[in-house]
Enzyme design. Structure first.
Site, mmCIF file in Angstrom:
data_model
loop_
_atom_site.group_PDB
_atom_site.id
_atom_site.type_symbol
_atom_site.label_atom_id
_atom_site.label_comp_id
_atom_site.label_asym_id
_atom_site.label_seq_id
_atom_site.Cartn_x
_atom_site.Cartn_y
_atom_site.Cartn_z
ATOM 1 N N HIS A 64 0.822 -1.215 0.000
ATOM 2 C CA HIS A 64 0.000 0.000 0.000
ATOM 3 C C HIS A 64 0.861 1.273 0.000
ATOM 4 O O HIS A 64 0.748 2.081 -0.921
ATOM 5 C CB HIS A 64 -1.004 -0.029 1.153
ATOM 6 N N HIS A 90 3.816 6.911 5.461
ATOM 7 C CA HIS A 90 2.623 7.651 5.893
ATOM 8 C C HIS A 90 1.759 6.926 6.917
ATOM 9 O O HIS A 90 1.050 7.556 7.687
ATOM 10 C CB HIS A 90 1.777 8.099 4.691
ATOM 11 N N GLU A 94 0.751 5.998 12.553
ATOM 12 C CA GLU A 94 -0.634 5.709 12.884
ATOM 13 C C GLU A 94 -0.834 4.229 13.220
ATOM 14 O O GLU A 94 -1.572 3.890 14.128
ATOM 15 C CB GLU A 94 -1.534 6.130 11.707
ATOM 16 N N ASP A 95 -0.172 3.347 12.480
ATOM 17 C CA ASP A 95 -0.472 1.913 12.619
ATOM 18 C C ASP A 95 0.504 1.135 13.494
ATOM 19 O O ASP A 95 0.231 -0.004 13.846
ATOM 20 C CB ASP A 95 -0.506 1.246 11.233
ATOM 21 N N ASP A 156 -2.960 8.533 -1.352
ATOM 22 C CA ASP A 156 -3.414 7.522 -0.391
ATOM 23 C C ASP A 156 -4.900 7.215 -0.627
ATOM 24 O O ASP A 156 -5.317 6.065 -0.702
ATOM 25 C CB ASP A 156 -3.177 8.071 1.022
HETATM 26 MN MN MN Z 1 -2.771 4.732 3.814
#
Ligand code: MN
Length: 738
Positions: A64, A90, A94-95, A156
């Protein structure tokens, strides 16, 4: 890292990941010594952090960010190493458990700032219940900080849409809505035509797959015919351009995007066959900036020598570029077979700017150090400056942001907010009542007024952009027929109709119950001939309508009772009453009560009040006024009908008349007090006498009181009907019949 890499993926997957990575490196065209290392490091870091993570589809997650970086480079055209690194990273913060500080130490402050911006955006996007207006504000604020954040975010979004099925379903709907509302306009404002078009097509594909497929199918079916036509149209232009233009040029034709065709069909309400601009012809000339505008006009004159132009459809965005910075000359000419064809004329510079927006211009500026300032740059700077200044003012309605983003739809729709700041979009001209139904049908149903920006308004108030609307409700409020006239949305109209239908049903039931109960009292069956006469007399089409009017108090029960009594009496005393009524009809208006010197008196046997049907009987004591249904009068008439005088009331009686009500009901403590309260306190009527007789738990009584007219009496009866336990309220006709 090596270990994870080994364990996590199969040989095929590893090969796939490496192939995508190398493809990215090839296409980004970065300097191998100074720029590539940053991208390489970012890829390794992302690969390690996402470890063996997979998307819902099962493919390695790392594909991704790789795809996002490729879209950024190849489709958006941004070849900036910091941005590419940020695209690869990116989702890391966050993940995974990585902190932004780690990104900063590893990749420097530029990359860290971009990643932080992207992380902030996904964090405000996440809560499903937060205020949308506030979310958009935050996202725009972040993007306005560094436009590269917006570009990576768009890449994205595009990849998420292309692979939407690899996201969880609840995320899918949210992504579609958000993309349509926020990212489509951003792509538009950034001049990213192709990205915007693909995003809109993907939204349609997921929202309405059948419509999407139908248009796609039609496009395929008509493709051959269209190509042949385009060739016939282009050939003469080519010949003439070759001879007369003297500079290199390219002619292409482009098919309108499926989503644009769909929008046009919806907007204009026409079928596919009636969309005339399914395709457009584009002429791109290789002209230096100094002469490009003049050259475009030369092409214009060549084409219009061949085909007749429609002057109403001339769009000169050469002298005055669009607000987005778009430059071109669009003309519509009459092609073979009388078909209108749009031709777009632009220079190569304009073309690249149109395809890649500001990114193209950045590249262009680098190669042309002394080039004139681009309208894209100026437009974008203006726009960003406006957004920034809007965002600096916390009191500013969010709507200004939205109309900044979506000027093209701001005209058809109106954007308003709930008290909690949630955005609602309604058609232009919608009212506060539409808004109420938009929130919830129960709120619409009980709405009585609204507050707009804190000020009370009627439900018919027409909503204005940015209004903050609060609906005031009351449990007792119900939809009315009149409300149908003030709503604009189909949803509200349909709900109101449903309620009205239900209300009518209930009113009919109520009316039927009252009516049949009274009929039983009077000893009449509902199928009696007298009922048909009653309907005829009241000019009503059906018994149902009578029930409805009774159920909604549009007809008073005493009036019906009087009619029935009169009918029965007339049956009993043969034709005398009928004769009299005929006579009355002919002579009506001959004498008016109160406008006449003749001495008269009101009969004490039947208490006539305005506007009862009355007759005068000339007795030895003068004219005595009786109600026509008075049994006493009937007897007198049977003796001597020549003494009857027709009478009519003066239109506005000023004196009060004595009348009587007969009451029956439950004998409970406080009953008498309640009755007196209604009559003398609530309705302010003077009571002359009250007689009550108790029979255990039941009572009967007669109240004598003063009223101006029969209307007074009816409204009093309606009020008395609300007294608990009062079961029967009737106008007292005459002591003789009690
Ligand atoms: Mn993404």
């Amino acid at each position: 890292m090596e270990k994870t890499w080994e364990v996590a993926f199969s040989e095929d997957e590893k090969r796939l990941i490496l192939r995508e990575y190398r493809r990215l490196l090839r296409s980004c065209g970065l300097d191998p010594k100074t720029e590539r290392p940053l991208v390489r490091k970012a890829f390794r870091f992302a690969l390690q952090q996402h470890q063996g993570a997979r998307r819902k589809s099962g493919e390695p997650y790392i594909l991704h960010p790789l795809a996002v970086a490729q879209i950024l480079v190849k489709e958006i055209g941004l070849r900036d190493p910091h941005a590419i690194a940020a695209a690869l990273l990116h989702d890391v913060v966050e993940d995974t458990s990585i902190e932004i500080e780690v990104i900063e130490t590893q990749f420097g402050s530029t990359v860290a700032r971009l990643v932080e911006g992207l992380t902030k955006i996904s964090r405000v996007e996440s809560p499903l219940d937060s205020s949308q207006a506030e979310t958009f504000r935050k996202i725009l604020l972040t993007m306005a900080d560094d436009i590269r954040v917006a570009l990576i975010k768009l890449a994205d979004r595009l990849h998420n849409l292309r692979t939407l099925s690899s996201l969880r379903p609840e995320k899918q709907a949210k992504i579609l809505a958000e993309t349509e509302f926020l990212y489509v306009p951003i792509a538009h404002r950034l001049g990213l035509y192709n990205i915007r078009t693909e995003i809109e097509d993907l939204i349609l594909l997921h929202r309405d797959p059948a419509a999407y497929e139908a248009i796609k199918q039609k496009l395929q079916e008509t493709a051959k015919e269209r190509t042949a036509y385009i060739n016939r149209f282009i050939t003469p232009i080519e010949e003439k351009l070759k001879k007369e233009l003297g500079i290199p040029y390219k002619i292409e034709s482009r098919i309108k995007a499926i989503s644009s065709i769909y929008q046009k069909m919806q907007r204009q309400g026409v079928p596919f066959e009636e969309i005339y601009d399914i395709f457009a012809v584009r002429i791109i000339i290789d002209s230096p900036p100094e002469t490009e505008k003049a050259d475009c006009w030369r092409v214009y004159s060549i084409i219009t020598q061949l085909y007749r132009p429609n002057h109403n459809r001339l769009r000169d965005w050469l002298s005055q570029p669009k607000a987005t910075g778009y430059e071109a000359l669009h003309i519509t000419v009459m092609g073979p077979e009388g078909k209108w064809v749009e031709v777009q004329i632009r220079s190569r510079r304009m073309h690249e700017a149109a395809e890649y927006g500001l990114v193209a211009h950045w590249r262009y500026k680098e190669s042309q150090k002394n080039g004139q300032p681009s309208p894209y740059d100026e437009a974008l700077e203006r726009w960003l400056a406006r957004i920034r200044s809007l965002l600096q003012n916390p009191d500013l309605p969010n709507i200004d942001l939205i109309s900044e983003l979506r000027p093209e739809i701001a005209q058809d729709e109106v954007y308003v907010f709930t008290p909690k700041g949630e955005l609602k979009v309604l058609p232009h001209g919608a009212t506060a009542l539409d808004f109420a139904y938009e929130i919830h049908s129960e709120i619409g149903r009980h709405a009585i007024a609204a507050k707009v920006n804190g000020k009370p308004v009627l439900l018919s108030y027409e909503l204005q952009n940015a209004d903050q609307v609060e609906i005031i409700t009351s449990e007792r409020a119900q939809p009315t027929e009149d409300q149908l006239k003030i709503v604009k949305t189909a949803r509200a109209r349909q709900k109101i109709r449903e309620y009205l239908k239900q209300q009518r049903k209930e009113a009919i039931e109520r009316g039927r119950a009252i009516f049949e109960w009274r009929l039983r009292h009077l000893g009449i069956r509902p199928d009696d001939a007298i009922i048909r006469e009653l309907l005829w007399y009241l000019k009503l089409p059906s018994l149902e309508e009578l029930h409805y009017r009774l159920g909604t108090h549009q007809i008073d029960l005493p009036r019906i009772q009087e009619f029935i009594r009169l009918k029965r009496l007339s049956h009993g005393t043969s034709s005398i009453v009928d004769q009299l009524r005929e006579k009355l009809g002919i002579l009506s208006g001959a004498t008016e009560i109160g406008h006449n010197d003749e001495p008269y008196n009101y009969a004490t046997c039947c208490y006539p009040i305005p506007f009862d049907a009355v007759m005068g009987y000339l007795s030895a004591d003068g004219l005595i006024i009786h109600r026509t249904i008075c049994p006493h009068l009937q007897k007198l008439l049977s003796l001597d009908s020549s003494k009857v005088r027709p009478l009519r009331w003066t239109p506005t009686p000023t004196k009060q008349f004595l009348t009587a009500l007969r009451l029956e009901g439950e004998d409970r403590p406080g009953m008498l007090l309640d009755i007196v309260k209604v009559i003398s306190v609530q309705k302010r009527k003077n009571i002359r006498s009250i007689r009550i007789e108790g029979h255990g738990t039941y009572f009967q009584g007669i109240v004598e009181l003063w009223v101006y007219t029969e209307h007074d009496l009816v409204s009093l009866i309606q009020e008395l009907e609300k007294v608990r336990g009062l079961l029967k309220i009737e106008r007292q006709l005459s002591p003789a019949i009690v």
